[in-house]
Design an enzyme around this catalytic site. Structure first.
Site, PDB file in Angstrom:
ATOM      1  N   LEU A  33       0.810  -1.220   0.000  1.00  0.00           N
ATOM      2  CA  LEU A  33       0.000   0.000   0.000  1.00  0.00           C
ATOM      3  C   LEU A  33       0.842   1.267   0.000  1.00  0.00           C
ATOM      4  O   LEU A  33       1.906   1.328   0.600  1.00  0.00           O
ATOM      5  CB  LEU A  33      -0.933  -0.014   1.215  1.00  0.00           C
ATOM      6  CG  LEU A  33      -1.895  -1.192   1.290  1.00  0.00           C
ATOM      7  CD1 LEU A  33      -2.802  -1.069   2.521  1.00  0.00           C
ATOM      8  CD2 LEU A  33      -2.737  -1.321   0.024  1.00  0.00           C
ATOM      9  N   GLY A  36      -1.671   6.404  -2.620  1.00  0.00           N
ATOM     10  CA  GLY A  36      -2.792   6.292  -3.565  1.00  0.00           C
ATOM     11  C   GLY A  36      -3.892   5.408  -2.986  1.00  0.00           C
ATOM     12  O   GLY A  36      -5.076   5.769  -2.983  1.00  0.00           O
ATOM     13  N   HIS A  37      -3.490   4.242  -2.457  1.00  0.00           N
ATOM     14  CA  HIS A  37      -4.471   3.345  -1.835  1.00  0.00           C
ATOM     15  C   HIS A  37      -5.143   4.033  -0.645  1.00  0.00           C
ATOM     16  O   HIS A  37      -6.362   3.928  -0.468  1.00  0.00           O
ATOM     17  CB  HIS A  37      -3.782   2.073  -1.321  1.00  0.00           C
ATOM     18  CG  HIS A  37      -3.136   1.221  -2.378  1.00  0.00           C
ATOM     19  ND1 HIS A  37      -1.772   1.049  -2.466  1.00  0.00           N
ATOM     20  CD2 HIS A  37      -3.667   0.492  -3.384  1.00  0.00           C
ATOM     21  CE1 HIS A  37      -1.492   0.233  -3.471  1.00  0.00           C
ATOM     22  NE2 HIS A  37      -2.623  -0.119  -4.057  1.00  0.00           N
ATOM     23  N   GLU A 148      -8.606   6.003 -10.472  1.00  0.00           N
ATOM     24  CA  GLU A 148      -8.561   6.302 -11.914  1.00  0.00           C
ATOM     25  C   GLU A 148      -7.193   5.958 -12.495  1.00  0.00           C
ATOM     26  O   GLU A 148      -7.010   5.964 -13.700  1.00  0.00           O
ATOM     27  CB  GLU A 148      -8.877   7.784 -12.146  1.00  0.00           C
ATOM     28  CG  GLU A 148     -10.337   8.112 -11.918  1.00  0.00           C
ATOM     29  CD  GLU A 148     -10.669   9.569 -12.151  1.00  0.00           C
ATOM     30  OE1 GLU A 148      -9.731  10.405 -12.186  1.00  0.00           O
ATOM     31  OE2 GLU A 148     -11.864   9.885 -12.283  1.00  0.00           O
ATOM     32  N   LYS A 149      -6.226   5.672 -11.636  1.00  0.00           N
ATOM     33  CA  LYS A 149      -4.910   5.206 -12.096  1.00  0.00           C
ATOM     34  C   LYS A 149      -5.088   4.017 -13.059  1.00  0.00           C
ATOM     35  O   LYS A 149      -4.417   3.924 -14.069  1.00  0.00           O
ATOM     36  CB  LYS A 149      -4.070   4.811 -10.873  1.00  0.00           C
ATOM     37  CG  LYS A 149      -2.899   3.907 -11.146  1.00  0.00           C
ATOM     38  CD  LYS A 149      -1.723   4.693 -11.601  1.00  0.00           C
ATOM     39  CE  LYS A 149      -0.533   3.890 -12.064  1.00  0.00           C
ATOM     40  NZ  LYS A 149      -0.449   2.499 -11.780  1.00  0.00           N
ATOM     41  N   ASP A 150      -5.996   3.114 -12.688  1.00  0.00           N
ATOM     42  CA  ASP A 150      -6.315   1.967 -13.547  1.00  0.00           C
ATOM     43  C   ASP A 150      -7.643   2.285 -14.234  1.00  0.00           C
ATOM     44  O   ASP A 150      -8.690   1.756 -13.877  1.00  0.00           O
ATOM     45  CB  ASP A 150      -6.413   0.704 -12.698  1.00  0.00           C
ATOM     46  CG  ASP A 150      -5.104   0.423 -11.974  1.00  0.00           C
ATOM     47  OD1 ASP A 150      -4.240  -0.242 -12.559  1.00  0.00           O
ATOM     48  OD2 ASP A 150      -4.931   0.908 -10.839  1.00  0.00           O
ATOM     49  N   GLN A 153      -9.678  -0.451 -15.946  1.00  0.00           N
ATOM     50  CA  GLN A 153     -10.220  -1.340 -14.906  1.00  0.00           C
ATOM     51  C   GLN A 153     -11.490  -0.740 -14.295  1.00  0.00           C
ATOM     52  O   GLN A 153     -12.499  -1.436 -14.108  1.00  0.00           O
ATOM     53  CB  GLN A 153      -9.165  -1.554 -13.826  1.00  0.00           C
ATOM     54  CG  GLN A 153      -9.671  -2.222 -12.573  1.00  0.00           C
ATOM     55  CD  GLN A 153      -8.568  -2.534 -11.598  1.00  0.00           C
ATOM     56  OE1 GLN A 153      -7.832  -3.498 -11.783  1.00  0.00           O
ATOM     57  NE2 GLN A 153      -8.429  -1.735 -10.552  1.00  0.00           N
ATOM     58  N   SER A 185       2.540   3.732  -7.606  1.00  0.00           N
ATOM     59  CA  SER A 185       2.203   2.355  -7.991  1.00  0.00           C
ATOM     60  C   SER A 185       3.035   1.410  -7.143  1.00  0.00           C
ATOM     61  O   SER A 185       4.211   1.689  -6.860  1.00  0.00           O
ATOM     62  CB  SER A 185       2.525   2.130  -9.469  1.00  0.00           C
ATOM     63  OG  SER A 185       2.514   0.739  -9.752  1.00  0.00           O
ATOM     64  N   ARG A 187       4.265  -1.141  -8.182  1.00  0.00           N
ATOM     65  CA  ARG A 187       5.347  -1.635  -9.045  1.00  0.00           C
ATOM     66  C   ARG A 187       6.507  -0.640  -9.156  1.00  0.00           C
ATOM     67  O   ARG A 187       7.561  -0.998  -9.679  1.00  0.00           O
ATOM     68  CB  ARG A 187       4.805  -1.965 -10.438  1.00  0.00           C
ATOM     69  CG  ARG A 187       3.907  -3.205 -10.442  1.00  0.00           C
ATOM     70  CD  ARG A 187       3.513  -3.629 -11.846  1.00  0.00           C
ATOM     71  NE  ARG A 187       2.901  -4.951 -11.867  1.00  0.00           N
ATOM     72  CZ  ARG A 187       1.595  -5.184 -11.910  1.00  0.00           C
ATOM     73  NH1 ARG A 187       0.740  -4.176 -11.931  1.00  0.00           N
ATOM     74  NH2 ARG A 187       1.129  -6.417 -11.914  1.00  0.00           N
TER      75      ARG A 187
END
Ligand code: AMP
Length: 280
Positions: A33, A36-37, A148-150, A153, A185, A187
């Site tokens: 996390l 953003g989360h 909205e990052k994804d 999705q 992210s 990642r």
């Protein structure tokens, strides 16, 4: 904060919040996390009095050559961070409970999943739609918050929620970024220092292309220029950079409707995605 790992305990915890008259928000995540989360959890509390955050690295949304086994798992730090923002329940289900022996059902969304990430990650959105449907059935939230990052999705989740008459309000939340523009992210922690230095250029190039389109330049020309700039900046591979209708994700050759500029590119072996709004 209650940490729950099994479905019966989850259902009981939800039932008791319901009898207290509380509305329930759900924030699905894969953990590792970041801010953003946590912004989604905060948004959850604007709509509900109890926020359930699920942490589950969902095997079915990873392709065979993707990063499932090396995806960061930081359970202890995640629970601490969730405690810090006052989350009500951290739900960390086990793979064998989510996909028990003999499970044979998946949720497949057509159309909206065919381009963008769907074209480069076959089966990815089936995995996402299946796990999010299961989480919706298990938690039965009033609202669910997605970043909205994804962006694709979020559109896929809105689509099947409507198609399957699932009684949950799906809300989008803005992309949270580092001060240099890089979208947060899980990642990003894969990036070597030299790659991390290049990474924010993705957002800068998106902004430049959006500005160019808004000022009346041809979409095709602006996207070609942006593609070249991404590769010149040091990205190893560009999956796509496309202008899409913000609501339907239909391709746009001209800025005739509220739009979204979406990109996916590799920095070394790390795949980064980003997107920004392009208002006509
Ligand atoms: P993930 O753990 O990557 O599956 O993401 C869980 C949720 O957090 C998804 O709804 C993401 O869109 C959202 N999310 C991830 N990164 C960000 C970000 N930088 N800003 C806002 N939401 C995000």
């Amino acid at each position: 904060m209650q940490i729950i790992r099994d479905i019966p305990t989850l259902r009981e915890a939800i039932r008791s919040r319901r009898t207290e008259g509380k509305h329930i928000a759900l924030v699905p995540t894969m953990g590792a996390l970041h801010a953003g989360h946590l912004s989604l959890v905060k948004q959850g509390f604007e709509h509900a009095q109890a926020v359930v955050v699920s942490i589950f690295v969902n095997p079915t949304q990873f392709g065979p050559n993707e990063d499932f086994s090396k995806y960061p798992r930081t359970e202890e730090a995640d629970c601490k961070a969730l405690e810090g923002v006052g989350a009500t329940i951290a739900y960390l289900p086990r793979v064998e409970d989510m996909y028990p022996e003999g499970a044979a059902t998946s949720v497949k969304v057509a159309g909206i999943t065919s381009g963008l990430c769907g074209a480069f990650r076959p089966g990815h959105f089936d995995g996402v739609a299946t796990i999010v449907t299961k989480l919706f059935m298990q938690v039965q939230p009033d609202v669910a918050i997605f970043g909205e990052k994804d962006y694709q999705q979020l559109a896929v989740i809105r689509r099947f929620t409507q198609d399957l008459d699932i009684p949950v309000q799906v809300l989008g939340a803005p992309v949270i970024r580092e001060s240099d523009g890089l979208a947060l992210s899980s990642r990003n922690r894969y990036l070597a220092p030299a790659e991390r230095a290049i990474a924010p250029k993705l957002h800068a190039i998106l902004q430049e292309a959006a500005q160019s389109i808004k000022s009346g330049n041809a979409v095709k020309t602006a996207l070609e220029k942006a593609s070249q700039a991404i590769l010149q900046a040091g990205f190893a591979k560009l999956d796509y950079i496309e202008l899409r209708d913000a609501a339907t994700l239909a391709p746009l050759e001209k800025l005739t409707a509220p739009a979204r500029l979406l990109v996916a590119a590799y920095l070394g072996t790390t795949r980064l995605i980003d997107n920004i709004e392009v208002a006509p």
